[in-house]
Motif scaffolding. Structure first.
Motif, PDB file in Angstrom:
ATOM      1  N   THR A  24      -8.613  14.780  -5.072  1.00  0.00           N
ATOM      2  CA  THR A  24      -8.233  13.472  -5.607  1.00  0.00           C
ATOM      3  C   THR A  24      -7.531  12.635  -4.319  1.00  0.00           C
ATOM      4  O   THR A  24      -7.380  11.600  -4.263  1.00  0.00           O
ATOM      5  CB  THR A  24      -7.449  13.381  -6.733  1.00  0.00           C
ATOM      6  N   LEU A  25      -6.371  13.110  -3.611  1.00  0.00           N
ATOM      7  CA  LEU A  25      -5.361  12.870  -2.496  1.00  0.00           C
ATOM      8  C   LEU A  25      -6.441  12.393  -1.761  1.00  0.00           C
ATOM      9  O   LEU A  25      -6.024  11.197  -1.076  1.00  0.00           O
ATOM     10  CB  LEU A  25      -4.434  13.908  -2.382  1.00  0.00           C
ATOM     11  N   ASN A  57      -1.382  11.855  -9.228  1.00  0.00           N
ATOM     12  CA  ASN A  57      -2.042  13.028  -8.742  1.00  0.00           C
ATOM     13  C   ASN A  57      -1.550  14.313  -9.027  1.00  0.00           C
ATOM     14  O   ASN A  57      -2.167  15.372  -9.399  1.00  0.00           O
ATOM     15  CB  ASN A  57      -2.238  13.015  -7.194  1.00  0.00           C
ATOM     16  N   TYR A 117       0.805  -1.215   0.074  1.00  0.00           N
ATOM     17  CA  TYR A 117      -0.100  -0.123   0.011  1.00  0.00           C
ATOM     18  C   TYR A 117       0.959   1.417   0.063  1.00  0.00           C
ATOM     19  O   TYR A 117       0.246   2.489  -0.556  1.00  0.00           O
ATOM     20  CB  TYR A 117      -0.997   0.011   1.258  1.00  0.00           C
ATOM     21  N   GLN A 137      -5.810  18.402  -6.871  1.00  0.00           N
ATOM     22  CA  GLN A 137      -4.723  17.420  -6.044  1.00  0.00           C
ATOM     23  C   GLN A 137      -5.272  17.055  -5.001  1.00  0.00           C
ATOM     24  O   GLN A 137      -5.232  16.059  -4.201  1.00  0.00           O
ATOM     25  CB  GLN A 137      -3.600  18.119  -6.032  1.00  0.00           C
ATOM     26  N   PHE A 181       0.362   4.165  -2.574  1.00  0.00           N
ATOM     27  CA  PHE A 181       0.373   5.671  -2.108  1.00  0.00           C
ATOM     28  C   PHE A 181       1.468   6.449  -3.000  1.00  0.00           C
ATOM     29  O   PHE A 181       0.980   7.459  -3.632  1.00  0.00           O
ATOM     30  CB  PHE A 181       0.390   5.618  -0.956  1.00  0.00           C
ATOM     31  N   ALA A 236       0.454   6.604  -6.645  1.00  0.00           N
ATOM     32  CA  ALA A 236      -0.991   7.408  -6.896  1.00  0.00           C
ATOM     33  C   ALA A 236      -0.464   8.883  -6.710  1.00  0.00           C
ATOM     34  O   ALA A 236      -1.045   9.935  -7.268  1.00  0.00           O
ATOM     35  CB  ALA A 236      -2.019   6.866  -6.130  1.00  0.00           C
ATOM     36  N   LEU A 238      -8.003   9.214  -2.456  1.00  0.00           N
ATOM     37  CA  LEU A 238      -6.660   8.287  -2.803  1.00  0.00           C
ATOM     38  C   LEU A 238      -6.841   7.814  -1.168  1.00  0.00           C
ATOM     39  O   LEU A 238      -6.715   6.382  -1.034  1.00  0.00           O
ATOM     40  CB  LEU A 238      -5.806   8.662  -3.261  1.00  0.00           C
ATOM     41  N   THR A 273     -14.945   4.933  -0.679  1.00  0.00           N
ATOM     42  CA  THR A 273     -15.039   6.035  -1.726  1.00  0.00           C
ATOM     43  C   THR A 273     -16.222   6.755  -1.876  1.00  0.00           C
ATOM     44  O   THR A 273     -16.655   7.582  -2.490  1.00  0.00           O
ATOM     45  CB  THR A 273     -15.262   4.881  -3.133  1.00  0.00           C
ATOM     46  N   LEU A 292      -7.469   3.821  -0.040  1.00  0.00           N
ATOM     47  CA  LEU A 292      -6.399   3.068   0.359  1.00  0.00           C
ATOM     48  C   LEU A 292      -6.392   2.536   1.906  1.00  0.00           C
ATOM     49  O   LEU A 292      -6.060   1.354   2.111  1.00  0.00           O
ATOM     50  CB  LEU A 292      -4.896   3.472   0.036  1.00  0.00           C
TER      51      LEU A 292
END
Length: 335
Positions: free
Chosen positions: A302-303, A25, A14, A299, A18, A21, A306, A265, A310
Motif C-alpha cells: 500500500t505504501l 498505512n 503532498y 504496509q 504523504f 497516509a 501511495l 495506480t 502521489l
C-alpha cells in the motif's frame, strides 16, 4: 519565482498528504480482526502440538515481530525503518524479506498493466476522436460498446474471458504466470509460455481501459467538431485524418491527466484481475497478505501504491501549472 512558489506549494500539500497516509498505512491493517500470529501458528502447527508448545511458539513469534511492544513504539519503529527502506520480515512467509517479495512481484504487474494502459490510452482516444467526428452509426456503436466496457468491472470481464478462451475454448492457460514444472528464467521457451499466461489478463485490462478512454475523448471531441478551426479545415478540403489529428490534440489535455493517474495506480489497479487469473503480481501478493494479516507486506504494497499515486498527481499538477497560466494566476489571487 512564481513557478518555484507553485511547485513549493504543491510539495507542501503532498508532503502533508504523504505523512497522513503513512500513519493510516500503519494503523488500518491493525484494524483487521484477529491476530496474525494466531493465523501463522494455525497454519504451521495445524493442531498437532500441545497447548504449552503453542504458547511458547506464540510468545516467540510475538517477540520476533515486535508485537509485544506498545502500539506507539511499533509505530515509531515502523516510521524509522520505512524511511530507511526497511519493510521488515513477512509474517506469513517468515523469514522472507518483504522488500524482496515486492521486488519479485512488481515486474509481473508492470509487464501486465503498463502495456495495457499505454495501448488502451492510445487506441481509446483515437477511437473516441474518430467517433465524434464521423458521428452517425459508427459513433453510436462506439459509444454503446465503450459504455459497456467502462461499466463492466475488471473482474467480470476477466471471468468472461477466462471461461470463453481458457475453459470453453482452451486457447490459453486458465491461470498462473507460467506452466507447472517451469522456473522463471531468461529463455525463449519460458518467454513464450509466460506470454501465453499473460495475454488473457492483459486483454481484460486493455478492453476496459479502451472503453473508458474512448468515452472520455468522445465527450471532449464532441465540443471540438463544431469549432471554427474544424470548419475552416473542412472548407480547405483537408483530409479527415488531418482534421481528426487536430481534434485529438485539442481534446487530449484532460486525457493526459487520465493517463498519468492510470500509470500512477497501475501498481494496485488490477488486484482483482490478478486474483482471477492467479497472476503472480502485486495484487495477488496484497490479497494473500490481507488473508494472512501479514502487516509488513500490506504496509509495503500500500505504501508503494501511495507513493506512485502521489508522484503521478504531483507531476500532473506541476505540468498543468506550466501549461495553464490561469492556475498560477489563481494561486496569486489574481482571478
Amino acid at each position: 519565482m512564481t513557478l518555484l512558489r507553485h511547485i513549493g506549494t504543491k510539495l507542501g500539500w503532498y508532503a502533508a498528504a504523504f505523512a497522513a497516509a503513512l500513519a493510516l498505512n500503519f494503523f488500518l491493517p491493525r484494524l483487521l480482526p484477529g491476530n496474525p500470529v494466531d493465523t501463522l501458528i494455525g497454519q504451521a502447527l495445524r493442531g498437532h502440538a500441545s497447548s504449552d508448545t503453542k504458547q511458547r511458539v506464540y510468545e516467540t513469534y510475538i517477540a520476533e515481530f515486535g508485537l509485544d511492544q506498545s502500539l506507539w513504539t511499533q509505530f515509531l519503529t515502523y516510521i524509522g525503518k520505512t524511511l530507511q527502506g526497511d519493510f521488515g520480515t513477512s509474517f506469513s512467509r517468515y523469514p522472507a524479506d518483504v522488500a524482496s517479495m515486492v521486488a519479485d512481484a512488481l515486474p509481473w504487474t508492470i509487464a501486465l498493466q503498463l502495456p495495457a494502459v499505454l495501448l488502451g490510452w492510445l487506441i481509446g482516444n483515437l477511437v473516441g476522436a474518430v467517433a465524434a467526428y464521423r458521428r452517425g452509426g459508427f459513433d453510436k456503436s462506439v459509444y454503446l460498446s465503450s459504455l459497456f466496457l467502462t461499466a463492466a468491472p475488471y473482474y467480470c470481464l476477466a471471468v468472461l474471458l477466462l471461461y470463453g478462451l481458457a475453459v470453453a475454448l482452451p486457447l490459453f492457460p486458465t491461470g498462473g504466470g507460467w506452466s507447472f514444472g517451469l522456473r522463471p528464467e531468461w529463455s525463449g521457451p519460458f518467454a513464450v509460455d509466460a506470454v501465453s499466461h499473460w495475454f488473457l489478463p492483459f486483454l481484460s485490462l486493455l478492453l476496459v481501459f479502451i472503453g473508458g478512454q474512448a468515452i472520455g475523448m468522445r465527450s471532449m471531441a464532441v465540443y471540438e467538431v463544431d469549432a471554427d478551426y474544424v470548419r475552416f479545415a473542412e472548407s480547405f478540403g483537408l483530409a479527415d485524418r488531418k482534421i481528426i489529428g487536430y481534434i485529438f490534440r485539442n481534446g487530449m489535455l484532460p486525457q493526459i491527466t487520465g493517463l498519468a493517474l492510470a500509470i500512477g495506480t497501475l501498481v494496485g489497479g488490477a488486484l482483482l484481475t490478478e486474483i482471477v487469473f492467479s497472476y503472480p503480481g502485486i495484487g495477488t501478493l496484497l490479497y494473500e497478505a490481507i488473508l494472512n494479516k501479514d502487516y509488513p507486506v500490506i504496509q509495503a504494497v500500500t505504501l508503494l501504491v501511495l507513493i506512485v499515486v502521489l508522484v503521478a498527481n504531483f507531476l500532473v499538477d506541476v505540468l498543468y501549472g506550466l501549461i495553464d497560466p490561469r492556475i498560477r494566476a489563481a494561486e496569486r489571487g489574481e482571478r
